[in-house]
Design an enzyme around this catalytic site. Structure first.
Site, PDB file in Angstrom:
ATOM      1  N   ASP A  12     -33.067 -11.273  40.421  1.00  0.00           N
ATOM      2  CA  ASP A  12     -32.727 -10.073  41.197  1.00  0.00           C
ATOM      3  C   ASP A  12     -31.941  -9.124  40.294  1.00  0.00           C
ATOM      4  O   ASP A  12     -30.900  -9.495  39.752  1.00  0.00           O
ATOM      5  CB  ASP A  12     -31.877 -10.464  42.420  1.00  0.00           C
ATOM      6  CG  ASP A  12     -31.570  -9.279  43.331  1.00  0.00           C
ATOM      7  OD1 ASP A  12     -32.081  -8.170  43.074  1.00  0.00           O
ATOM      8  OD2 ASP A  12     -30.825  -9.471  44.315  1.00  0.00           O
ATOM      9  N   LYS A  60     -29.170 -13.657  39.213  1.00  0.00           N
ATOM     10  CA  LYS A  60     -28.930 -12.234  39.006  1.00  0.00           C
ATOM     11  C   LYS A  60     -29.173 -11.910  37.540  1.00  0.00           C
ATOM     12  O   LYS A  60     -28.798 -12.709  36.659  1.00  0.00           O
ATOM     13  CB  LYS A  60     -27.487 -11.888  39.383  1.00  0.00           C
ATOM     14  CG  LYS A  60     -27.230 -12.014  40.877  1.00  0.00           C
ATOM     15  CD  LYS A  60     -27.872 -10.880  41.625  1.00  0.00           C
ATOM     16  CE  LYS A  60     -27.642 -10.970  43.112  1.00  0.00           C
ATOM     17  NZ  LYS A  60     -28.256  -9.852  43.826  1.00  0.00           N
ATOM     18  N   GLY A 103     -29.449 -12.520  52.513  1.00  0.00           N
ATOM     19  CA  GLY A 103     -28.097 -12.595  53.084  1.00  0.00           C
ATOM     20  C   GLY A 103     -27.226 -11.497  52.514  1.00  0.00           C
ATOM     21  O   GLY A 103     -27.631 -10.775  51.601  1.00  0.00           O
ATOM     22  N   LYS A 142     -32.101 -18.113  43.163  1.00  0.00           N
ATOM     23  CA  LYS A 142     -32.191 -16.701  42.734  1.00  0.00           C
ATOM     24  C   LYS A 142     -31.102 -16.456  41.708  1.00  0.00           C
ATOM     25  O   LYS A 142     -29.940 -16.794  41.937  1.00  0.00           O
ATOM     26  CB  LYS A 142     -32.019 -15.814  43.962  1.00  0.00           C
ATOM     27  CG  LYS A 142     -31.765 -14.355  43.689  1.00  0.00           C
ATOM     28  CD  LYS A 142     -32.065 -13.542  44.935  1.00  0.00           C
ATOM     29  CE  LYS A 142     -30.930 -12.621  45.317  1.00  0.00           C
ATOM     30  NZ  LYS A 142     -31.204 -11.864  46.550  1.00  0.00           N
ATOM     31  N   GLU A 185     -36.841  -9.277  42.017  1.00  0.00           N
ATOM     32  CA  GLU A 185     -36.351  -8.478  43.152  1.00  0.00           C
ATOM     33  C   GLU A 185     -35.740  -7.165  42.670  1.00  0.00           C
ATOM     34  O   GLU A 185     -34.910  -7.165  41.756  1.00  0.00           O
ATOM     35  CB  GLU A 185     -35.321  -9.325  43.917  1.00  0.00           C
ATOM     36  CG  GLU A 185     -34.759  -8.668  45.157  1.00  0.00           C
ATOM     37  CD  GLU A 185     -33.869  -9.646  45.955  1.00  0.00           C
ATOM     38  OE1 GLU A 185     -34.093 -10.882  45.912  1.00  0.00           O
ATOM     39  OE2 GLU A 185     -32.928  -9.162  46.610  1.00  0.00           O
ATOM     40  N   ASP A 223     -35.859  -5.074  48.003  1.00  0.00           N
ATOM     41  CA  ASP A 223     -34.658  -5.299  48.810  1.00  0.00           C
ATOM     42  C   ASP A 223     -34.128  -3.919  49.205  1.00  0.00           C
ATOM     43  O   ASP A 223     -34.520  -3.351  50.249  1.00  0.00           O
ATOM     44  CB  ASP A 223     -33.652  -6.116  47.971  1.00  0.00           C
ATOM     45  CG  ASP A 223     -32.297  -6.339  48.632  1.00  0.00           C
ATOM     46  OD1 ASP A 223     -32.058  -5.783  49.720  1.00  0.00           O
ATOM     47  OD2 ASP A 223     -31.439  -7.055  48.064  1.00  0.00           O
ATOM     48  N   LYS A 229     -33.396  -8.183  55.147  1.00  0.00           N
ATOM     49  CA  LYS A 229     -31.999  -8.371  55.562  1.00  0.00           C
ATOM     50  C   LYS A 229     -31.809  -7.593  56.854  1.00  0.00           C
ATOM     51  O   LYS A 229     -32.073  -6.375  56.894  1.00  0.00           O
ATOM     52  CB  LYS A 229     -31.040  -7.829  54.504  1.00  0.00           C
ATOM     53  CG  LYS A 229     -31.073  -8.603  53.191  1.00  0.00           C
ATOM     54  CD  LYS A 229     -29.978  -8.114  52.258  1.00  0.00           C
ATOM     55  CE  LYS A 229     -30.117  -8.772  50.888  1.00  0.00           C
ATOM     56  NZ  LYS A 229     -29.174  -8.216  49.906  1.00  0.00           N
ATOM     57  N   SER A 234     -28.456 -17.945  46.127  1.00  0.00           N
ATOM     58  CA  SER A 234     -28.355 -16.841  45.183  1.00  0.00           C
ATOM     59  C   SER A 234     -27.162 -17.121  44.268  1.00  0.00           C
ATOM     60  O   SER A 234     -26.055 -17.364  44.746  1.00  0.00           O
ATOM     61  CB  SER A 234     -28.141 -15.554  45.985  1.00  0.00           C
ATOM     62  OG  SER A 234     -27.897 -14.475  45.140  1.00  0.00           O
TER      63      SER A 234
HETATM   64  O1  LIG Z   1     -25.673 -13.944  51.304  1.00  0.00           O
HETATM   65  C1  LIG Z   1     -26.206 -14.456  50.311  1.00  0.00           C
HETATM   66  O2  LIG Z   1     -26.080 -15.654  50.042  1.00  0.00           O
HETATM   67  C2  LIG Z   1     -27.028 -13.619  49.354  1.00  0.00           C
HETATM   68  C3  LIG Z   1     -26.198 -12.803  48.483  1.00  0.00           C
HETATM   69  C4  LIG Z   1     -26.956 -11.881  47.558  1.00  0.00           C
HETATM   70  O3  LIG Z   1     -27.658 -12.341  46.712  1.00  0.00           O
HETATM   71  C5  LIG Z   1     -26.787 -10.464  47.706  1.00  0.00           C
HETATM   72  C6  LIG Z   1     -26.066  -9.914  48.711  1.00  0.00           C
HETATM   73  C7  LIG Z   1     -25.732  -8.555  48.696  1.00  0.00           C
HETATM   74  C8  LIG Z   1     -25.986  -7.778  47.585  1.00  0.00           C
HETATM   75  C9  LIG Z   1     -26.477  -8.392  46.369  1.00  0.00           C
HETATM   76  O4  LIG Z   1     -25.471  -8.759  45.503  1.00  0.00           O
HETATM   77  C10 LIG Z   1     -27.378  -9.599  46.667  1.00  0.00           C
HETATM   78  C11 LIG Z   1     -28.776  -9.107  46.890  1.00  0.00           C
HETATM   79  O5  LIG Z   1     -29.109  -8.067  46.364  1.00  0.00           O
HETATM   80  O6  LIG Z   1     -29.582  -9.734  47.572  1.00  0.00           O
HETATM   81 MG   LIG Z   2     -31.200  -8.134  46.196  1.00  0.00          MG
END
Ligand SMILES: O=C(O)CCC(=O)C1=CC=C[C@@H](O)[C@@H]1C(=O)O
Ligand SMILES: [Mg+2]
Length: 369
Positions: A189, A164, A291, A162, A214, A239, A263, A136
């Protein structure tokens, strides 16, 4: 097994680089690490992955701390528990608050696997020897930084990337990336940054061959995502909206999504995660493991879950090196050619680096039967 004491380690870890999404920039992470000890002297580990502020879901490290101390730990300490699945009814006194419950449940799953001499993966019913890793990438200051993060991820072999997005950094960002990298597997996402008033813009994303988008709409919505999914070719992945197996059932039946980002913390633990995987398998819905910018403990739980057959897409399971100079587990999580080996030794399959844990600890609290 009978838990005779629990230690909560309140730790703080600084990220190598800030991680920015549509609502927040995360620079350092606070976690509550749960160490649960049984009457036989075995130790199991769990992790509370809530953020400091409630920008992602409503839980925070403070709400989780209160629930763990005042309600959840007292409800299990000194009590005979044969299987972690029993926690669902024991924790029924607390509505929702999945991340608080999951922190303690994860430690019990670790203990349960150790007691049976199984890796956590095997204890859950996992079969894969390796799991597929995606990465991500947060919002960056400029295109060069973004391209360099993508190039690095491709060199490291990640199976999908992924990105943002947020209003003002969406079509422009995705179109540039797609032009520069015509063939790579990418997804976007939004962390709930849009509404149905943005329908035209979201429709435009259809032309960039994204694996999925997402959580485009509200963090607690299922209805409008169902309306949106009918308008898009691109699959919607949920999510934030999925906090339980029941939410997942509703989302699938309403047509709110075609993919689920699973998650463990967000849905209340591994037992609930397994229910969601079964549902996805039965209903033919894609699912992958997300994650929480977490330590090796939570990553270990996630790797074990991702080793289950129903998980059919690469997860956000990047290496230790992606976020941390030093982690609290050893060995590091290593991604090699886009895969992580599923540990085979009993329990988590990663050791806790006690020196590192101590170095990051702000304070500890102990609870005894
Ligand atoms: O733990 C990772 O590598 C994924 C991190 C990640 O993309 C996210 C973690 C927590 C909140 C968000 O910012 C994002 C998500 O939405 O999935
Ligand atoms: Mg997300």
């Amino acid at each position: 097994m009978k838990i005779t004491s629990v230690i909560l380690h309140y730790i703080q870890m600084k990220l190598k680089n800030p991680f920015t999404n549509s609502f927040s920039t995360v620079k350092d992470r606070h976690f509550i690490i749960v160490e649960a000890i049984t009457e036989d002297g075995a130790t199991g580990w769990g992790e509370c992955v809530a953020f400091n502020q409630p920008w992602y879901t409503e839980e925070t490290i403070h709400t989780c701390s209160y629930l763990l101390k005042d309600l959840l730990i007292p409800s299990i300490i000194g009590r005979q528990i044969d299987h972690p699945n029993e926690l669902e009814s024991i924790f029924a006194q607390v509505r929702r608050n999945p991340m608080a419950k999951s922190a303690l449940e994860g430690a019990l799953w670790d203990l349960y696997a150790q007691k049976r001499g199984l890796s956590l993966s095997k204890a859950l019913g996992g079969q894969k020897k390796q799991v597929e890793a995606g990465i991500s990438i947060g919002l960056k200051k400029n295109d060069e930084e973004l391209y360099s993060a993508i190039d690095k991820s491709l060199t490291q072999g990640y199976k999908r990337i992924k990105l943002k997005i947020k209003p003002g950094q969406d079509i422009s960002l995705i179109s540039k990336v797609r032009r520069r990298y015509p063939d790579i597997a990418i997804m976007a996402d939004a962390n709930s940054a849009y509404t149905l008033a943005d329908l035209d813009l979201l429709r435009e994303l259809d032309q960039y061959d994204l694996m999925m988008i997402e959580q485009p709409l509200a963090y607690n919505d299922l209805y409008e995502h169902a309306l949106l999914q009918k308008e898009l070719k691109t699959k919607i992945c949920l999510d934030e909206s999925i906090q339980s197996a029941h939410d997942a059932l509703q989302a699938i039946r309403f047509g709110s999504c075609r993919v689920i980002n699973l998650k463990i913390g967000r849905v209340g633990g591994l037992s609930e995660s397994i229910k969601i995987l079964k549902l996805c398998e039965d209903e033919g819905v894609d699912v992958w493991c997300g994650g929480m910018i977490e330590t090796g403990i939570s990553r270990a739980h996630t790797i074990a879950l991702a080793s289950m057959k129903a998980v059919n897409l690469p997860g956000d399971i990047s290496s230790t090196q992606n976020y941390w100079h030093r982690d609290i587990t050893a060995p590091e999580v290593v991604v090699s050619n886009g895969y992580i080996d599923t540990p085979t030794s009993p329990g988590l399959g990663f050791d806790i680096d006690r020196d590192a844990l101590e170095a990051f600890t702000m304070h500890k609290e102990r609870f005894h039967a």
